[in-house]
Design an enzyme around this catalytic site. Sequence first.
Site, PDB file in Angstrom:
ATOM      1  N   MET A  74       0.831  -1.192   0.000  1.00 59.10           N
ATOM      2  CA  MET A  74       0.000   0.000   0.000  1.00 59.10           C
ATOM      3  C   MET A  74       0.869   1.246   0.000  1.00 59.10           C
ATOM      4  SD  MET A  74      -3.173  -0.940   2.514  1.00 59.10           S
ATOM      5  CE  MET A  74      -4.258  -2.297   2.112  1.00 59.10           C
ATOM      6  N   CYS A  75       0.264   2.391  -0.040  1.00 65.48           N
ATOM      7  CA  CYS A  75       0.961   3.666  -0.193  1.00 65.48           C
ATOM      8  C   CYS A  75       1.737   4.028   1.075  1.00 65.48           C
ATOM      9  CB  CYS A  75      -0.045   4.763  -0.510  1.00 65.48           C
ATOM     10  SG  CYS A  75      -1.117   4.393  -1.918  1.00 65.48           S
TER      11      CYS A  75
END
Length: 264
Positions: free
Chosen positions: A1-2
């Site tokens: 994920m970011c």
Amino acid sequence: MCRWAAYLGEALFLEDIVTAPCHSLIAQSHCAQEAKSPTNGDGFGLAWYGDRPEPGLYRDILPAWSDPNLKSLCRQIRSGLFLAHVRASTGGATSRMNCHPFISGRWSFMHNGQIGGFEKIRRALENSLSDAVFDQREGTTDSELFFLLMIDEGLASDPQGAVARATSRVVDASRRAGVEPALKLTAAFSDGQALYAVRHASDGHAPTLYTAAKGAGRCIVSEPFDRDGGDWQAIPPSSFVTITTSGMSIHPFAAAVEKLALVG
């Protein structure tokens, strides 16, 4: 994920957080240590506040590690409030409109997480927006849509309540579609005065969030950028954080969501 980082306090150069530290956001874009994937190469973005009420915005689809413009901007821009993000796409094309942060007027927003089963509930959520808010939709991501839900739910006057009500709308849409709610929400947002963050997940396993003092200010980040030099505090799951020039407060968040669900 970011991965993302945000700062509020005495003005400093963006490079002090985004590019210069040993485990800076640029380093995390290709070697994250606390994400499912170590690579966050699907674009990046900056939103920073200066002398105008609305933030400046720079986004691109290049990996953060390969854009010399990003390093140059971070070396030159000083700000007392900014948000920076490197993206690992969980849905939506790699385009500037899908890169974080997203802005609306004086508000900026960035997100690490996802709305599970998004394609099954996307249309219902978009249709639930008021016309004025729907007209602000530029990209195709679940993150931007969640930001618009917050705006629709009164973000300008009630930041925590708006996030809770937007969360409730996602949960309700999932249940109506016969999908088990699967929202992961570790996000930061600002109106140019205060910096807010939330760490929440419907399954109890929210993406990481940390905070630490940085000179005469405070950072809040997905993962520490200097593990040896910072006194990093993990933000507990199901928390809502408010940072101002006067200090920081952390309040329970899940209780507000559960209360809305019971009322619904």
